[in-house]
Design an enzyme around this catalytic site. Sequence first.
Site, PDB file in Angstrom:
ATOM      1  N   LYS A 215      -0.113 114.483 -19.194  1.00  0.00           N
ATOM      2  CA  LYS A 215      -1.064 113.937 -18.215  1.00  0.00           C
ATOM      3  C   LYS A 215      -1.433 114.956 -17.150  1.00  0.00           C
ATOM      4  O   LYS A 215      -0.760 115.970 -16.964  1.00  0.00           O
ATOM      5  CB  LYS A 215      -0.475 112.662 -17.577  1.00  0.00           C
ATOM      6  CG  LYS A 215      -0.498 111.486 -18.552  1.00  0.00           C
ATOM      7  CD  LYS A 215      -0.098 110.172 -17.930  1.00  0.00           C
ATOM      8  CE  LYS A 215      -0.132 109.068 -18.987  1.00  0.00           C
ATOM      9  NZ  LYS A 215       0.356 107.779 -18.475  1.00  0.00           N
ATOM     10  N   ARG A 250       7.499 107.658 -23.392  1.00  0.00           N
ATOM     11  CA  ARG A 250       6.320 107.671 -24.276  1.00  0.00           C
ATOM     12  C   ARG A 250       5.806 109.101 -24.318  1.00  0.00           C
ATOM     13  O   ARG A 250       5.345 109.619 -23.293  1.00  0.00           O
ATOM     14  CB  ARG A 250       5.269 106.706 -23.714  1.00  0.00           C
ATOM     15  CG  ARG A 250       4.005 106.580 -24.559  1.00  0.00           C
ATOM     16  CD  ARG A 250       3.015 105.625 -23.878  1.00  0.00           C
ATOM     17  NE  ARG A 250       1.807 105.460 -24.664  1.00  0.00           N
ATOM     18  CZ  ARG A 250       0.782 106.302 -24.633  1.00  0.00           C
ATOM     19  NH1 ARG A 250       0.818 107.365 -23.865  1.00  0.00           N
ATOM     20  NH2 ARG A 250      -0.276 106.077 -25.392  1.00  0.00           N
TER      21      ARG A 250
HETATM   22  C1  PT1 Z   1       1.569 104.875 -20.252  1.00  0.00           C
HETATM   23  C2  PT1 Z   1       0.390 105.027 -21.048  1.00  0.00           C
HETATM   24  C3  PT1 Z   1       0.159 104.041 -22.053  1.00  0.00           C
HETATM   25  N1  PT1 Z   1      -0.498 106.033 -20.881  1.00  0.00           N
HETATM   26  C4  PT1 Z   1       2.132 102.935 -21.438  1.00  0.00           C
HETATM   27  N2  PT1 Z   1       1.036 103.014 -22.243  1.00  0.00           N
HETATM   28  C5  PT1 Z   1      -1.591 106.100 -21.656  1.00  0.00           C
HETATM   29  N3  PT1 Z   1       3.009 101.904 -21.612  1.00  0.00           N
HETATM   30  C6  PT1 Z   1      -1.819 105.131 -22.646  1.00  0.00           C
HETATM   31  C7  PT1 Z   1      -3.971 111.644 -16.847  1.00  0.00           C
HETATM   32  O1  PT1 Z   1      -3.764 111.517 -15.631  1.00  0.00           O
HETATM   33  O2  PT1 Z   1       1.853 105.729 -19.290  1.00  0.00           O
HETATM   34  N4  PT1 Z   1       2.386 103.835 -20.471  1.00  0.00           N
HETATM   35  N5  PT1 Z   1      -0.941 104.129 -22.837  1.00  0.00           N
HETATM   36  C8  PT1 Z   1      -2.597 107.228 -21.445  1.00  0.00           C
HETATM   37  N6  PT1 Z   1      -3.215 107.086 -20.172  1.00  0.00           N
HETATM   38  C9  PT1 Z   1      -3.477 108.199 -19.351  1.00  0.00           C
HETATM   39  C10 PT1 Z   1      -3.467 108.050 -17.966  1.00  0.00           C
HETATM   40  C11 PT1 Z   1      -3.687 109.436 -19.911  1.00  0.00           C
HETATM   41  C12 PT1 Z   1      -3.630 109.167 -17.143  1.00  0.00           C
HETATM   42  C13 PT1 Z   1      -3.876 110.554 -19.113  1.00  0.00           C
HETATM   43  C14 PT1 Z   1      -3.821 110.436 -17.717  1.00  0.00           C
HETATM   44  O3  PT1 Z   1      -4.240 112.729 -17.391  1.00  0.00           O
END
Ligand code: PT1
Length: 268
Positions: A215, A250
């Site tokens: 992220k 994850r």
């Molecule tokens: C997470 C999660 C998810 N993240 C759970 N499921 C994502 N339970 C998808 C960035 O800042 O943390 N927990 N499912 C992906 N979401 C993101 C959010 C991807 C922020 C990238 C960022 O780069």
Amino acid sequence: MTINSKNPIIMGVLNITPDSFSDGGQHFDTADAITRAEQMIIQGADIIDIGGESTRPGAQAVSTADEINRVIPVIEALYHSTNIPISIDTSKPEIMDLAVKAGASMINDVCALNGDSALEMATSLNVDVCLVHMQGSSPRTMQKDPTYGDVVDDIKDFFDKRIQACISAGIAEDKIILDPGFGFGKTLAHNLEILKRLHEFKSFGLPILAGMSRKSMIGALLNDRNIAGRVVGSVTAAIIAVQNGADIVRVHDVLDTKDALTILGGVS
Ligand code: PT1
């Protein structure tokens, strides 16, 4: 879900999205997705989280039909060819329904079952549910000026309300997993505060899931490092999360995370 905190669970990420934030849609084809899942299983994944809609900041929504076409064939194939538990990363009740009928045993909802009929659907499907905290109504807008009083206390208040909503709807408390939602309506400072104080969420007596893999918080700490260069940072963040109480991490980089957790287990 039964959790032994001495043995953290590795959730391997399988994005089936052409615009996915970290794999550029490499795994869009069903056959490729199965191959990638099988590779993560060999590398040490304990559960595979399958998603057909990107939830990275700014991502656009996907239609129900497209999401079905992306994830359901993969879940069906994986369910028949492996024993790995499957999690469905979705906020749509129709997808929850089809995914569980195809073999998924966990619903991972970044909207924490707040969407129309999501709570009712999850209750009727009787599987584990992961409640993710997000500030803002959708990934498209969540990074617009995130504001909290005390970020950990605010998320705990949110968990309190969502746990009560689940229990009132008929979801057994021992089916609930909590996730503070790194990057979901949070500044870098918020994300770091949550990571540092992750143990405070243990007060609910429920498993904690942490997702920081690749992220932007990792990129930001590394002088705006690109996604490919975030592996060591992501693994380190996962280790810190486990040391601070995470039961499930994850991750995209399963082998690297498994190695690091094995070393951690050897000395603790
Ligand atoms: C997470 C999660 C998810 N993240 C759970 N499921 C994502 N339970 C998808 C960035 O800042 O943390 N927990 N499912 C992906 N979401 C993101 C959010 C991807 C922020 C990238 C960022 O780069």
